[in-house]
Motif scaffolding. Sequence first.
Motif, PDB file in Angstrom:
ATOM      1  N   VAL A 246       0.876  -1.172   0.000  1.00 44.88           N
ATOM      2  CA  VAL A 246       0.000   0.000   0.000  1.00 44.88           C
ATOM      3  C   VAL A 246       0.910   1.217   0.000  1.00 44.88           C
ATOM      4  O   VAL A 246       1.792   1.346   0.859  1.00 44.88           O
ATOM      5  CB  VAL A 246      -0.931   0.034   1.231  1.00 44.88           C
ATOM      6  N   ASP A 247       0.707   2.109  -0.967  1.00 52.11           N
ATOM      7  CA  ASP A 247       1.474   3.346  -1.062  1.00 52.11           C
ATOM      8  C   ASP A 247       0.561   4.534  -0.817  1.00 52.11           C
ATOM      9  O   ASP A 247      -0.651   4.464  -1.069  1.00 52.11           O
ATOM     10  CB  ASP A 247       2.110   3.499  -2.458  1.00 52.11           C
ATOM     11  N   VAL A 248       1.149   5.630  -0.348  1.00 46.39           N
ATOM     12  CA  VAL A 248       0.382   6.851  -0.113  1.00 46.39           C
ATOM     13  C   VAL A 248       1.028   8.021  -0.839  1.00 46.39           C
ATOM     14  O   VAL A 248       2.232   8.021  -1.118  1.00 46.39           O
ATOM     15  CB  VAL A 248       0.261   7.186   1.392  1.00 46.39           C
ATOM     16  N   LEU A 249       0.216   9.005  -1.133  1.00 45.04           N
ATOM     17  CA  LEU A 249       0.684  10.254  -1.713  1.00 45.04           C
ATOM     18  C   LEU A 249       0.415  11.341  -0.692  1.00 45.04           C
ATOM     19  O   LEU A 249      -0.729  11.533  -0.262  1.00 45.04           O
ATOM     20  CB  LEU A 249      -0.072  10.551  -3.011  1.00 45.04           C
ATOM     21  N   ALA A 250       1.486  12.019  -0.262  1.00 47.24           N
ATOM     22  CA  ALA A 250       1.323  13.035   0.772  1.00 47.24           C
ATOM     23  C   ALA A 250       2.484  14.010   0.714  1.00 47.24           C
ATOM     24  O   ALA A 250       3.619  13.630   0.397  1.00 47.24           O
ATOM     25  CB  ALA A 250       1.251  12.389   2.156  1.00 47.24           C
ATOM     26  N   ALA A 251       2.193  15.248   1.019  1.00 47.03           N
ATOM     27  CA  ALA A 251       3.252  16.252   1.106  1.00 47.03           C
ATOM     28  C   ALA A 251       4.037  16.038   2.397  1.00 47.03           C
ATOM     29  O   ALA A 251       3.480  15.668   3.427  1.00 47.03           O
ATOM     30  CB  ALA A 251       2.637  17.651   1.087  1.00 47.03           C
ATOM     31  N   GLY A 252       5.329  16.247   2.320  1.00 44.78           N
ATOM     32  CA  GLY A 252       6.152  16.191   3.523  1.00 44.78           C
ATOM     33  C   GLY A 252       6.694  14.836   3.897  1.00 44.78           C
ATOM     34  O   GLY A 252       7.416  14.714   4.890  1.00 44.78           O
ATOM     35  N   THR A 253       6.357  13.776   3.154  1.00 38.95           N
ATOM     36  CA  THR A 253       6.919  12.470   3.481  1.00 38.95           C
ATOM     37  C   THR A 253       8.403  12.449   3.157  1.00 38.95           C
ATOM     38  O   THR A 253       8.865  13.100   2.213  1.00 38.95           O
ATOM     39  CB  THR A 253       6.211  11.349   2.704  1.00 38.95           C
ATOM     40  N   ARG A 254       9.148  11.682   3.923  1.00 33.54           N
ATOM     41  CA  ARG A 254      10.607  11.617   3.754  1.00 33.54           C
ATOM     42  C   ARG A 254      11.063  10.223   3.353  1.00 33.54           C
ATOM     43  O   ARG A 254      12.185   9.826   3.640  1.00 33.54           O
ATOM     44  CB  ARG A 254      11.280  12.046   5.061  1.00 33.54           C
ATOM     45  N   GLY A 255      10.199   9.489   2.683  1.00 28.51           N
ATOM     46  CA  GLY A 255      10.576   8.176   2.204  1.00 28.51           C
ATOM     47  C   GLY A 255      10.178   7.069   3.155  1.00 28.51           C
ATOM     48  O   GLY A 255       9.470   7.282   4.137  1.00 28.51           O
ATOM     49  N   ALA A 256      10.660   5.864   2.846  1.00 28.75           N
ATOM     50  CA  ALA A 256      10.296   4.678   3.624  1.00 28.75           C
ATOM     51  C   ALA A 256      11.531   3.859   3.949  1.00 28.75           C
ATOM     52  O   ALA A 256      12.530   3.879   3.224  1.00 28.75           O
ATOM     53  CB  ALA A 256       9.297   3.816   2.842  1.00 28.75           C
ATOM     54  N   VAL A 257      11.438   3.130   5.057  1.00 28.65           N
ATOM     55  CA  VAL A 257      12.468   2.178   5.475  1.00 28.65           C
ATOM     56  C   VAL A 257      11.881   0.784   5.343  1.00 28.65           C
ATOM     57  O   VAL A 257      10.762   0.519   5.798  1.00 28.65           O
ATOM     58  CB  VAL A 257      12.889   2.436   6.940  1.00 28.65           C
ATOM     59  N   VAL A 258      12.622  -0.124   4.723  1.00 31.36           N
ATOM     60  CA  VAL A 258      12.206  -1.513   4.615  1.00 31.36           C
ATOM     61  C   VAL A 258      12.917  -2.328   5.681  1.00 31.36           C
ATOM     62  O   VAL A 258      14.138  -2.214   5.849  1.00 31.36           O
ATOM     63  CB  VAL A 258      12.528  -2.095   3.227  1.00 31.36           C
TER      64      VAL A 258
END
Length: 462
Positions: A246-258
């Motif tokens: 599941v992915d999201v679109l949002a202002a201000g996100t700084r990426g993801a950690v797996v």
Amino acid sequence: MTRPRGFALLGALTGVVALVCAAIVSGFGFGFGYGYGYGSGGERSGAAQGRTSHGTAAPASAGGWTGTWAAAPGGPEPGAPHGYPGRSVRNIAHTSIGGTSVRITLSNRYGSRGLRIGHASVALRGPGGGAAGRSGGTGAVNATDTAAGGGGAAALAGTMRRVTFGHAPAVTVPPGSQVVSDPVPLRLPPGADLLVTVYTPAAGGPVTYHRNALQTSYLACGDRTEDIGGRAYTLPTTSWRYLTAVDVLAAGTRGAVVTFGDSITDGVGSRPDTNRRWPDHLAARLRDRHVGVLNEGIGGNRLLGGGVERGKGASGLVRFRGDVLDRAGVRAVVIDLGINDILAGRERDPARIVHGLADLTAQAHARGLRVIGSTLTPFGGYSGHTAAGENVRQRVNEAIRAGGVFDGVVDFDRALRDPYAPDRLYPAYDSGDHLHPSDEGYRVMARALDLGVLEARSPARL
């Protein structure tokens, strides 16, 4: 690393009720319908296909999309060789960060025929159904409390959204492929329970699934995809099916950690339906930093070896690209893998494990990702523990601590071990099988990871 005790009965009931449901749907033609009744199910249909791919879901630069939840495809589901024809699967995914739009990835990685998706939807979970029900109807969870509560398949009123693929409600996913949906406008709070429902109208090949979800999801007969209520979802299940991201679109996100690993990363030993895996605790720590956490743990998974073991997925070296590198917005990966190579694989050459871990780091560096690696945790007292295996674990940990394998090291071994018996888990951190941590052990693991080191650009040590 086995299925948690207490979930076996639900698995058995899943198979029994599935047979009954299939018989009803096929008009009592169950005995022959699988072999002859659905020959056209694998045909592709132009624009209705959405975006299908063989191993590439969502590059980090794809319009600001960032992963908020993931589950690694663990293999073909035993007992479901022809899928779930005429049934709706309502997966429940506990997200990490929020956004204003979502998209989902459905996988047919281990299918032998085209997977026909007739209808899909997303919605926030309704009152009484866990995180959404405990937060005043918003779906949000306090960042310091990752417990999400128990069951319920009902949606929060006003949040049900139809999912399309290439602007069409149906799609066929070829064998070995996956499909990414169109964007769905939905205000998703951080730490929410998201209902992702998939209806499969016809029989297909084996179901691609994630066995040990430690989260109760639900099945229903017929197309109940856009049901707001949960009454039709009478069959609980402890696995996720088809849904892998599941992915999201949002202002201000700084990426993801797996977080990439085996059953310890998968959360085995933690209490079901409470979201107390160590990646869940990490997600709570990173929520204010607007960083998503994607859990790519598979129970029984090995670093080395080839092929797909029953329910244990391909080896870490094989699945790293699809489960880590191709996830949306990934900036770093935390690797905790290698124990099953010692236990199940009987690996007695620590250099092979270290070389394999270094190979994963090289793959990540080729994509510009930072890599934090974990020491292997104690398993003294576990049924597979031997002196030879303990020696391998110690030598692998020495190499990891010495540096040169990862950009940074998180020492889960030191965080969890009993100071008076260093080959064993500290009793309060032991779930009881002497291999998997308890809820408290998983909390300690997440706290052991220095967020500054995780986000640093240059190689560092914890």
